[in-house]
Design a protein around this motif. Structure first.
Motif: not given
Length: 384
Positions: A56-59, A64-67, A239-243
């Protein structure tokens, strides 16, 4: 680059190794379903084993992780944040007429998941859409609404969704009689649009609230999930915010900037738009735009399932063999396609997708298009 069939020996030998909780097994009957003939493409292979761990890659620009904001939760249909107020609300699954005379469609772009299935073996195998909507209270106009088939009843049951339709053949009766089934038929609004009556029924604001009120407590048509709902996620979202990037996670993948489906009547195609990162749906030679707001019907995920069917009579009525295991499928996202398999173990069981390692497929958050492609035309799928 065009893809119109599998490389039989290479794919079959890998897929036969897949084991999924003892459900997926390679058998002689499954091998017979493998498209035959010489492959007209070559898989894009990566020899660097380090790519196998790049899943996965951060989009976002932030590390910082998505809150998740207060009062929100991640939708079981899209994996995206929506209001927690409807967390326990069951979705609806609306049967939408896909005949050219029924166009333009209303409200389809607001659907979270859209299925496309052959509705009849006649009329060049005309298709019908089934639109799943979680936040059905926000519907202003959706449709037009038409009849359903047994396959749609089982697919809607995966989501514990209430199927919204207008009649159908008597083959539906044995499925509607099951305790896990819930449906509203012919109870929606008529809109004077100048068309024949069969093209005038729509779900409009207040229709569903009225339907649920009529059935609440009498037929088990709760607005909330009931005992037949599946626990956990329907899709295996990242996870939301990753790709997930298929060309980094897997050593075998395929270019898929456009896919043309063997739905001869309407000519369904999905074309990847790199600016939006979505696949845009077209039919009858034109891009699909919602009549409500002009929004293009577009999806982050595209899933194509190879599925047998049985014709039930001379009228063209049919049922897909949607309860099966180890059948082939394609998953498309971000202009890349991945060959996988699918499994559905019961009428209410969730359809799961697995890679060649026997691991459940991760998909990106967002809207999803799913087509059940008849096995006898599976080889006619074309990628560009």
């Amino acid at each position: 680059m065009y893809i119109n069939r599998y490389a039989k020996k290479a794919i079959a030998s890998i897929m036969c190794a897949v084991t999924v909780f003892s459900v997926v097994a390679c058998s002689s009957t499954e091998t017979e379903d493998t498209p035959s003939g010489d492959a007209s493409y070559e898989a894009i292979e990566k020899n660097d084993s380090s790519t196998e761990t790049a899943t996965v890659e951060e989009v976002s620009d932030s590390d910082e992780p998505y809150v998740l904001p207060e009062g929100m939760y991640f939708s079981e249909l899209t994996g995206e944040p929506i209001s927690e107020e409807i967390k326990n609300q069951r979705p609806i699954a609306a049967m939408v007429d896909n005949e050219v005379k029924a166009l333009p469609h209303y409200g389809t772009s607001e659907a979270d998941v859209v299925y496309e299935l052959m509705n009849s073996t006649k009329n060049d195998r005309i298709t019908r859409l089934m639109c799943l909507v979680k936040d059905w209270g926000s519907i202003e106009q959706l449709g037009s609404i038409r009849s359903t088939r047994p396959t749609n009843i089982m697919l809607a049951a995966e989501w514990n969704a209430v199927l919204c339709h207008d009649g159908g053949p008597y083959y539906n009766d044995q499925y509607f009689s099951q305790p896990w089934s819930a449906h509203f038929s012919g109870t929606f609004s008529r809109i004077n649009n100048g068309k024949s009556k069969e093209f005038t029924e729509y779900i409009v604001g207040g229709d569903l609230e009225s339907n649920f009120s009529d059935y609440e407590g009498t037929a088990g048509y709760e607005t909330t999930y009931n005992e037949y709902a599946n626990e956990g996620e329907h899709f295996n979202f990242v996870p939301y915010g990753e790709h997930v990037k298929l060309d980094e996670k897997y050593s075998r993948f395929y270019t898929a900037n456009k896919v043309s489906l063997p739905f001869w009547h309407n000519g369904s195609t999905l074309t990847y738009n790199p600016e939006t990162g979505l696949y845009e749906y077209s039919e009858y030679g034109e891009i699909h735009e919602d009549a409500e707001d002009g929004e293009v019907l577009a999806f982050k995920n595209v899933i194509l399932q190879n599925c047998d069917f049985v014709q039930l009579d001379d009228n063209g009525y049919l049922i897909y063999n949607c309860i099966d295991s180890g059948k082939y499928a394609w998953y498309l996202t971000n202009g890349i396609a991945k060959d996988v398999t699918w499994v559905k173990t019961s009428e209410t069981g969730v359809t799961r997708y697995y890679d060649e390692n026997g691991e459940e497929l991760q998909i990106n958050t967002g809207k999803t298009y799913i087509a059940l492609v008849p096995s006898d035309t599976w080889e006619n799928i074309i990628f560009e």
